[in-house]
Design an enzyme around this catalytic site. Structure first.
Site, mmCIF file in Angstrom:
data_model
loop_
_atom_site.group_PDB
_atom_site.id
_atom_site.type_symbol
_atom_site.label_atom_id
_atom_site.label_comp_id
_atom_site.label_asym_id
_atom_site.label_seq_id
_atom_site.Cartn_x
_atom_site.Cartn_y
_atom_site.Cartn_z
ATOM 1 C CG HIS A 182 -40.027 -5.909 41.059
ATOM 2 N ND1 HIS A 182 -39.307 -4.664 41.023
ATOM 3 C CD2 HIS A 182 -41.026 -5.816 41.864
ATOM 4 C CE1 HIS A 182 -39.828 -3.997 41.793
ATOM 5 N NE2 HIS A 182 -40.989 -4.545 42.506
ATOM 6 C CD GLU A 192 -40.457 -14.742 53.495
ATOM 7 O OE1 GLU A 192 -39.288 -14.693 53.826
ATOM 8 O OE2 GLU A 192 -41.207 -15.518 53.538
ATOM 9 C CB SER A 213 -36.214 -1.407 47.984
ATOM 10 O OG SER A 213 -36.930 -0.145 48.030
ATOM 11 N N GLY A 259 -43.325 -1.019 39.454
ATOM 12 C CA GLY A 259 -42.547 -0.793 38.579
ATOM 13 C C GLY A 259 -41.114 -0.503 39.190
ATOM 14 C CB ALA A 260 -38.726 1.381 39.692
#
Ligand code: PAF
Length: 282
Positions: free
Chosen positions: A37, A150, A187, A31-32
């Site tokens: 993503h 990656e 991130s 999540g977040a």
């Protein structure tokens, strides 16, 4: 958009898709969600009939309870973001019990030594937790392809190994690191950085790029010393490790050899927040 919280509901949804012979792309996340993503999810949409995204902060992969407690949990925002991309995405957002049933613990894996390098040294038990949850999620979602970034290159290699060990019939797709314009690798943890830390964090990628540049002419010891110096000069960042490693077995090297692919790996603390990054060197 369907959001399943129960294992039985997602199992049912997956069984229907399998009956219809639809291919399933899977993006496991904690999540977040950020643009990194979303790039994985877009690739999964392009390559499969349907896409499942799991949102699950996996307790067994945290070796630090504070990190687990502070990990951002933003399910509503994540679902809203996903529904803007496609209403067809299936979200699986379970509780630990739905994933692990009554046994919330890790399996001890032998990933052929990959688990003892870098992250494995600094985060004991982390890769057992990752391997265990990914195995459970693959068993539930039964994907044809699963997508991983990656940025967590060691995790990606370990998941490829997991699939080999467990003889699971799916393809693992590694996707390039997604970066801010500043070079900082995206991130979920970046959300917790202060403005000063955010201002200094691009030094991580800048340093890696310079290492790549110098890899042909400087030796490994000199490169390591230079990296330590760069990070020592920062008031906000503290180096945990910098390694140059063989890309296939992730063993750190002191001397490079011909015809072997290498990558540089770095882990840095910005206050309590741990940031990792890596770069292909040749
Ligand atoms: O990379 C992550 O977000 C996690 O390690 C993963 C693969 C979703 C397993 O919890």
């Amino acid at each position: 958009m369907r959001v399943h919280k129960k294992r039985l509901d997602i199992l049912d949804n997956v069984a229907t898709l399998k009956k219809q012979q639809k291919s399933i792309g899977f993006v496991p996340t904690m999540g977040a969600l950020h643009k990194g993503h979303l790039a994985l999810i877009q690739r999964a949409i392009d390559e499969n009939d349907r896409v499942v995204v799991s949102i699950f902060v996996n307790p067994t992969q945290f070796n630090n309870t504070e990190d687990l407690d502070n990990y951002p949990r933003t399910l509503e925002d994540d679902v809203a973001l996903l529904s803007k991309i496609s209403d067809e995405i299936i979200v699986f957002a379970p509780t630990p019990k739905e994933v692990y049933l009554d046994d919330i613990k890790s399996t001890n894996y032998d990933f052929g030594g990959l688990e003892h390098e870098m992250e494995g040294k600094y985060r004991p038990g982390h890769f057992d937790g990752v391997g265990t949850v990914v195995k459970h999620l693959f068993d539930i979602v039964c994907p044809d392809r699963a997508y991983f970034g990656e940025k967590d290159f060691q995790q990606l290699q370990i998941i490829k190994k997991l699939v080999e060990i467990e003889k699971m019939p799916l393809q693992i797709v590694g996707c390039p690191i997604y970066r801010e314009d500043s070079g900082l690798a995206l991130s979920s943890r970046n959300k917790r950085l202060t403005q000063r830390q955010l201002d200094e964090a691009p030094l991580i990628y800048k340093t890696l790029k310079q290492v790549k540049n110098d890899f042909g002419t400087k030796n490994v010891t000199n490169l390591k010393d230079w990296v330590s110096e760069q990070l020592n000069n920062s008031s906000e960042l503290e180096l945990e490790y910098f390694e140059i490693a063989n890309t296939s077995n992730l063993k750190s090297i002191e001397q490079k050899q011909k015809d072997i692919e290498y990558r540089a790996f770095i882990a840095v603390f910005a206050g309590e927040i741990r940031l990792i990054d890596n770069i292909a060197l040749n």
